[in-house]
Enzyme design. Structure first.
Site, mmCIF file in Angstrom:
data_model
loop_
_atom_site.group_PDB
_atom_site.id
_atom_site.type_symbol
_atom_site.label_atom_id
_atom_site.label_comp_id
_atom_site.label_asym_id
_atom_site.label_seq_id
_atom_site.Cartn_x
_atom_site.Cartn_y
_atom_site.Cartn_z
ATOM 1 N N GLY A 89 0.825 -1.199 0.000
ATOM 2 C CA GLY A 89 0.000 0.000 0.000
ATOM 3 C C GLY A 89 0.855 1.243 0.000
ATOM 4 N N GLY A 90 0.196 2.393 0.112
ATOM 5 C CA GLY A 90 0.923 3.648 0.069
ATOM 6 C C GLY A 90 1.802 3.869 1.286
ATOM 7 N N GLY B 278 3.010 1.264 3.315
ATOM 8 C CA GLY B 278 3.893 0.149 3.626
ATOM 9 C C GLY B 278 3.372 -1.159 3.068
ATOM 10 N N CYS B 279 3.959 -2.251 3.555
ATOM 11 C CA CYS B 279 3.625 -3.593 3.063
ATOM 12 C C CYS B 279 3.006 -4.424 4.173
ATOM 13 C CB CYS B 279 4.878 -4.296 2.538
ATOM 14 S SG CYS B 279 5.678 -3.452 1.157
ATOM 15 N N LYS C 39 1.471 -5.611 9.278
ATOM 16 C CA LYS C 39 1.528 -4.417 8.436
ATOM 17 C C LYS C 39 2.676 -3.534 8.907
ATOM 18 C CE LYS C 39 -2.251 -2.176 7.185
ATOM 19 N NZ LYS C 39 -3.426 -1.253 7.230
ATOM 20 N N ASP D 149 -13.316 5.370 5.358
ATOM 21 C CA ASP D 149 -12.478 4.892 4.252
ATOM 22 C C ASP D 149 -12.954 3.509 3.789
ATOM 23 O OD1 ASP D 149 -10.501 5.192 2.375
ATOM 24 O OD2 ASP D 149 -8.898 4.422 3.654
#
Length: 444
Positions: free
Chosen positions: A168-169, A171-172, A187, A284
């Site tokens: 993702g923006g 991190g992983c 995460k 979100d």
């Protein structure tokens, strides 16, 4: 320890018993002094008998001396007893403190050795596995475990690339193994900044208070320098976005499975809006934040932007969200309510129904939202079957298709007051989902 105390007591008794000041006196009357010999010069007169008054005086004086002597001895004994008791109490207190100190050091040493052993083996059985199994069994809320960084390193094999599940923006997400057969998702959030730190703390705060079958469980967290880590329960089938817009293009999701996923998301939102006090606005909702477990049960994730309590306005909250899912009133006027989540849910429902992304590029300088493109055709029964995802086209009862399309149209209405409550959406979907998938629809 008891042997030491007994030996100390015996030693004290022996010391004080041998002391002269503590020996009890024996009342012995001293012999009268012998007179010096005198040569007789003349006949001494016969001795006179002592009178009674002289005897009384001598006798009373001797008793008074004896009484005073005994009083002094009693005082000395009392002082000695008090001193010995105080000394004994001090020794016992000192021994007790020493015992507690040794016990605490032994406990800390064992804990440190256990943590080192667990980190070396890549195991953290206590805070993660125990909490997850207990919460899953009882459905109770609990605190989030603080996990040591070496444990995460060992569980992810030093964050190797082949352990990456999603990117993702911020991190992983890595696949992690704790123990022999317990897996979780880690995460890894890069970078600092007040915004990222606030989202990290917000996620921990909210997910430590809420527990629901359609909301992902946060098992632990870790802070290592500027990097933050969140440990979630494992969701084996990844995100809804990866299924709808990934290599499989939704081929694993049948019509009933898609409506079941929509029902699960509605249940999760209904819990946030109606069961939490104060209500929680997710802010979100999108297909990438809807995760699927091994049985395709859907759960809401990523609560970093969630708002709890009150009715925030445009002056108290920063505009956040994902393009294509943000409600018009929030985007234009900054008005945020539970109906903003309902709008985003309607966009996800269109993704499930049509199979297209929420925003698609139609030219170099122009993009088109799924809402703008689909709205005229959703209300036309003759056109509706033609825009349905080809994977599920002609696999459902037309009446059910029209009903789902009608719910989607209501959810994405520009005016918030025209949108339904998520509770109404939930009840409208239950009859469309088979019993074995959590609904009330029975096979004919």
């Amino acid at each position: 320890m008891m042997k030491v105390v007994i030996l100390v007591i015996i030693a004290i008794i022996l010391v004080f018993s041998s002391s002269p000041s503590l020996s009890f006196p024996v009342d012995v009357k001293p012999d009268p002094p012998v007179a010096d010999p005198v040569l007789p010069t003349e006949k001494d007169p016969p001795p006179l008998l002592p009178n009674s008054s002289g005897l009384d005086a001598h006798s009373s004086g001797d008793a008074a001396v004896r009484v005073v002597h005994h009083q002094d001895i009693n005082k000395k004994i009392l002082v000695a007893l008090i001193a010995s008791s105080t000394l004994l109490g001090g020794i016992l207190l000192l021994l007790l403190c020493f015992w507690f100190y040794r016990l605490k050091r032994l406990k800390n040493s064992n804990t440190k050795n256990q943590q080192s052993s667990n980190a070396a083996k890549g195991v953290s059985l206590g805070p993660i596995v125990d909490r997850f199994t207990s919460l899953k069994a009882t459905g109770k809320k609990g605190s989030i475990a603080l996990i040591e960084y070496p444990v995460l390193v060992a569980a992810t094999h030093n964050f190797q690339e082949d352990h990456i599940m999603a990117e993702g923006g911020l991190g992983c997400v890595y696949k992690a193994q704790f123990g022999d057969n317990f897996h979780a998702a880690v995460k890894r959030l890069h970078g600092g900044g007040k915004g990222n730190e606030r989202e990290f703390e917000n996620e921990i705060d909210l997910l430590s208070k809420i527990q629901h079958q359609n909301i992902v469980s946060l098992l632990g967290y870790c802070i290592h320098g500027e990097t933050r880590f969140l440990v979630y329960e494992m969701m084996q089938n990844g995100s809804l976005e990866s299924h709808l817009h990934g290599p499989s293009h939704g081929s694993k999701l049948s019509w009933h499975l898609r409506i079941k996923i929509a029902l699960d998301v509605a249940r999760g939102l209904e819990y946030l809006h109606e069961r939490c006090y104060p209500p929680v606005i997710h802010r979100d909702i999108k297909s990438s934040n809807i995760l699927l477990d091994s049985n395709y049960n859907a759960k809401l994730s990523d609560f970093g932007l969630a708002i709890s309590g009150g009715n925030p306005n445009k002056y108290s909250i920063k505009l956040s969200g994902t393009l294509g899912y943000v409600a018009p009133e929030y985007l234009l006027d900054g008005k945020l309510t539970e109906k903003s989540d309902v709008y985003a849910f309607g966009v996800v429902l269109l993704e499930l129904l049509i199979g297209r992304r929420p925003v698609e590029k139609i030219s170099e300088a122009q993009c088109q939202s799924i809402v703008t493109w689909a709205m005229p055709q959703l209300t036309d029964r003759s056109k509706l079957p033609n825009i349905v995802d080809p994977v599920i086209r002609n696999t459902m009862d037309p009446k059910h298709l029209y009903q789902v399309a009608a719910v989607a149209v209501l959810c994405v209405q520009p005016e918030p007051s025209y949108r339904p409550l998520i509770t109404d959406v939930l009840h409208s979907f239950i009859p469309l989902v088979p019993v074995e998938l959590g609904g009330s629809l029975r096979a004919v």
